[in-house]
Design a protein around this motif. Structure first.
Motif, short mmCIF file in Angstrom:
data_model
loop_
_atom_site.label_atom_id
_atom_site.label_comp_id
_atom_site.label_asym_id
_atom_site.label_seq_id
_atom_site.Cartn_x
_atom_site.Cartn_y
_atom_site.Cartn_z
N ALA A 117 0.97 -1.43 0.36
CA ALA A 117 -0.22 0.48 -0.32
C ALA A 117 0.89 1.14 0.30
CB ALA A 117 -1.12 -0.48 1.46
N GLN A 118 0.12 2.74 -0.42
CA GLN A 118 1.24 2.94 -1.06
C GLN A 118 0.57 4.09 0.21
OE1 GLN A 118 3.76 4.50 -3.26
NE2 GLN A 118 3.11 1.25 -3.38
N VAL A 119 1.57 5.35 1.13
CA VAL A 119 0.92 6.09 1.72
C VAL A 119 0.28 7.41 1.04
CG1 VAL A 119 1.09 7.87 3.42
CG2 VAL A 119 2.43 5.89 3.05
N GLN A 120 -0.80 7.79 1.33
CA GLN A 120 -1.51 8.98 0.47
C GLN A 120 -1.27 10.44 1.49
OE1 GLN A 120 -5.49 7.51 0.12
NE2 GLN A 120 -5.49 6.05 -1.33
N GLN A 121 -0.73 11.19 1.07
CA GLN A 121 -0.52 12.61 1.56
C GLN A 121 -1.79 13.23 1.95
OE1 GLN A 121 2.45 13.29 3.28
NE2 GLN A 121 3.43 11.42 1.67
N ALA A 122 -2.91 13.03 1.01
CA ALA A 122 -4.16 13.95 1.43
C ALA A 122 -4.79 13.24 2.60
CB ALA A 122 -5.05 14.37 0.09
N GLY A 123 -4.55 12.16 2.52
CA GLY A 123 -5.51 11.04 3.71
C GLY A 123 -5.06 11.53 5.43
N GLU A 124 -6.21 10.97 6.20
CA GLU A 124 -5.09 11.39 7.74
C GLU A 124 -5.40 10.06 8.67
OE1 GLU A 124 -8.32 13.30 10.17
OE2 GLU A 124 -9.35 14.38 8.57
N VAL A 125 -3.27 10.31 7.91
CA VAL A 125 -2.77 9.35 8.90
C VAL A 125 -2.35 9.01 9.80
CG1 VAL A 125 -0.16 7.76 8.04
CG2 VAL A 125 -1.37 8.74 6.14
N ARG A 126 -2.55 7.92 10.45
CA ARG A 126 -2.40 7.62 12.01
C ARG A 126 -1.19 6.58 12.01
NH1 ARG A 126 -7.34 7.05 15.94
NH2 ARG A 126 -5.56 7.00 17.33
N ILE A 155 -1.85 1.04 6.27
CA ILE A 155 -0.58 1.32 5.16
C ILE A 155 0.56 0.73 5.63
CG2 ILE A 155 0.73 2.76 4.46
CD1 ILE A 155 -1.52 5.31 5.75
N GLU A 156 0.90 0.48 6.74
CA GLU A 156 2.25 -0.60 7.06
C GLU A 156 1.84 -1.16 8.65
OE1 GLU A 156 6.62 0.19 8.72
OE2 GLU A 156 5.93 2.53 7.69
N VAL A 157 2.50 -2.68 8.78
CA VAL A 157 2.30 -2.99 10.42
C VAL A 157 4.02 -3.74 10.16
CG1 VAL A 157 0.51 -5.16 10.57
CG2 VAL A 157 -0.86 -3.98 9.46
N ARG A 158 3.78 -3.07 11.77
CA ARG A 158 4.97 -3.98 11.69
C ARG A 158 4.69 -5.04 13.50
NH1 ARG A 158 7.79 0.64 10.92
NH2 ARG A 158 7.59 1.16 13.16
#
Length: 192
Positions: A117-126, A155-158
């Protein structure tokens, strides 16, 4: 009983105990790949792992001893000959030994899967770190990561089994922490 048959029985016993020795770690990964929930149930095998590893190593070393140890001499009709092991028996023994070594080392191998998945800059990333109880190895991490990646907006999981937690970066418009806790529960683990 013939020496070759005893060697094969020792090898089969080693394979069965080797599978049980790694079941706590391979079980969750296999079930996660199949899309089956409840993989955390295999964490019950963690306490029995040292016993199964010991049995595997004893039986495997017995199979090697019976394959390469003292040769049997047969003198049935007046001619004596040394009974050896067949080439295929030795090949199968080495293949099984290698496979069992991988099973025993499975918890220590790193199976981190990168998210596409790509990080979308316009979204509300938490970003959030949630506790996950029941993870005992990297196989458990992978199982939890795969379950969480199915939640929309991830978007990302670790995962980190040593800290008993999972780091998640996600689009807060598509998911929330309760969605991740539910995914963890469906994978067979606990998240308070």
């Amino acid at each position: 009983m013939e020496k070759g048959k005893i060697s094969r029985l020792a090898l089969i016993g080693a394979a069965v105990s080797g599978i049980f020795a790694s079941l706590c770690c391979t079980g969750p990964v296999i079930l996660a790949l199949l899309g089956i929930t409840g993989a955390g149930i295999f964490s019950k095998f963690v306490s029995m792992r040292p016993f199964f590893i010991a049995v595997t190593l004893i039986l495997l070393s017995s199979a090697f001893y019976l394959t390469y140890g003292k040769r049997e001499v047969r003198c049935e009709d007046g001619t004596c000959r040394v009974e050896g092991t067949r080439k295929w028996n030795r090949i199968i023994l080495y293949i099984a030994a290698f496979a069992l070594l991988l099973l025993i080392l499975f918890p220590y191998l790193n199976f981190t899967i990168k998210s596409s998945a790509q990080v979308q800059q316009a979204g509300e990333v938490r970003e959030v770190v949630i506790p996950v109880h029941g993870m005992t190895c990297t196989g458990c991490e992978s199982s939890v990561e795969m379950a969480i990646k199915k939640v929309p907006g991830v978007i990302e999981v670790r995962g980190d089994y040593q800290k008993s937690e999972v780091f998640i970066r996600f689009d807060s418009r598509k998911a929330d922490v309760d969605d991740f806790k539910k995914a963890v529960k469906n994978a067979g683990y606990r998240s308070p």
